[in-house]
Write a protein that holds these residues in place. Sequence first.
Motif, mmCIF file in Angstrom:
data_model
loop_
_atom_site.group_PDB
_atom_site.id
_atom_site.type_symbol
_atom_site.label_atom_id
_atom_site.label_comp_id
_atom_site.label_asym_id
_atom_site.label_seq_id
_atom_site.Cartn_x
_atom_site.Cartn_y
_atom_site.Cartn_z
ATOM 1 N N GLY A 205 29.617 51.068 50.755
ATOM 2 C CA GLY A 205 30.849 51.733 50.377
ATOM 3 C C GLY A 205 32.051 50.829 50.185
ATOM 4 N N SER A 206 31.907 49.571 50.503
ATOM 5 C CA SER A 206 33.020 48.639 50.354
ATOM 6 C C SER A 206 33.520 48.609 48.907
ATOM 7 N N LEU A 207 34.830 48.551 48.735
ATOM 8 C CA LEU A 207 35.404 48.437 47.395
ATOM 9 C C LEU A 207 35.569 46.990 46.962
ATOM 10 N N ASN A 208 35.094 46.067 47.801
ATOM 11 C CA ASN A 208 35.094 44.659 47.411
ATOM 12 C C ASN A 208 34.203 44.476 46.183
ATOM 13 N N HIS A 209 34.714 43.805 45.188
ATOM 14 C CA HIS A 209 34.010 43.668 43.905
ATOM 15 C C HIS A 209 32.614 43.076 44.070
ATOM 16 N N ASP A 210 32.435 42.153 45.005
ATOM 17 C CA ASP A 210 31.156 41.455 45.145
ATOM 18 C C ASP A 210 30.140 42.207 46.000
ATOM 19 N N GLU A 211 30.569 43.222 46.715
ATOM 20 C CA GLU A 211 29.674 43.893 47.654
ATOM 21 C C GLU A 211 29.422 45.361 47.334
ATOM 22 N N CYS A 212 30.236 45.948 46.488
ATOM 23 C CA CYS A 212 30.201 47.394 46.290
ATOM 24 C C CYS A 212 28.956 47.870 45.545
ATOM 25 N N SER A 213 28.648 49.152 45.743
ATOM 26 C CA SER A 213 27.653 49.838 44.924
ATOM 27 C C SER A 213 28.403 50.554 43.803
#
Length: 265
Positions: A205-213
């Motif tokens: 659920g992270s909104l980080n560009h590199d980690e998000c779905s």
Amino acid sequence: MRTLKVLFFLCLFAPDILAQFHPQAGLMGSHAIHKDSSIILAWADDCQILRGWLDIADTTLGKTLQGSSTNAYGKADGFVVSLGDGGEAIYSLANPIMNGPGPDFAIFENGFIDPMDSNWSYMELAEVFVSNDGLNYVKFPSQCLQDSITQINGVGQYSDCRKVHNLAGKYVLNYGTPFDLEEFIHLSQIDLLDIRYIKIRDVIGSLNHDECSRDKDGRKINDPYPTPYPSGGFDLDALGLIHLKYPISLGGQLSNQDTTIYPYP
């Protein structure tokens, strides 16, 4: 000119503003499936769990611990296995499911309702895939129209299920999110009459560009984050099977489902 600009803006962003999917379980128009529904013919009981991280941004914390694969067996009962960030559950079906009228299976999680608004709930979401051979999967095309700027907090923050489509975990405890194989009718690489594997992957659920779905349109899926607890991530309760390839015995039907008997062709 000002009017034209306003119209252009509305046309560009109207889908995200106006789109509403099915409401929460118990409300008119919901397509949630209760665990006691007579359309569920059997419950899956062979599941492999691939644990995810407590926090994808800090893998030194390790992986989730809550529950085991057996908690994902049988009828939905509120006892769950937690997948963690990006964790997966893979069901193997001895009796494959097939494409039939309406939904073909339903996935149960343990979300809970916002006491102030029945359409809002604490949702932990997951992507869903199906396969004939356990190697080649196709993913249900998901949509998430929630705010993708402000992170949903990992501790008890509610969100609107009407902004979510084709993601497991949309509905609350005791209600399954249905999935219809008809969505893949145009694909030639999968046999919709012989689905033997269902994969459920926790949404990061992270909104980080590199980690998000992301959903099918590339939008970030905003999901509670971080959840650095042993019970973090999608909490899998059960997989209900609706359209089976082979008939099940009367005894098998009774043992998998405490409901009224009805004729099965």
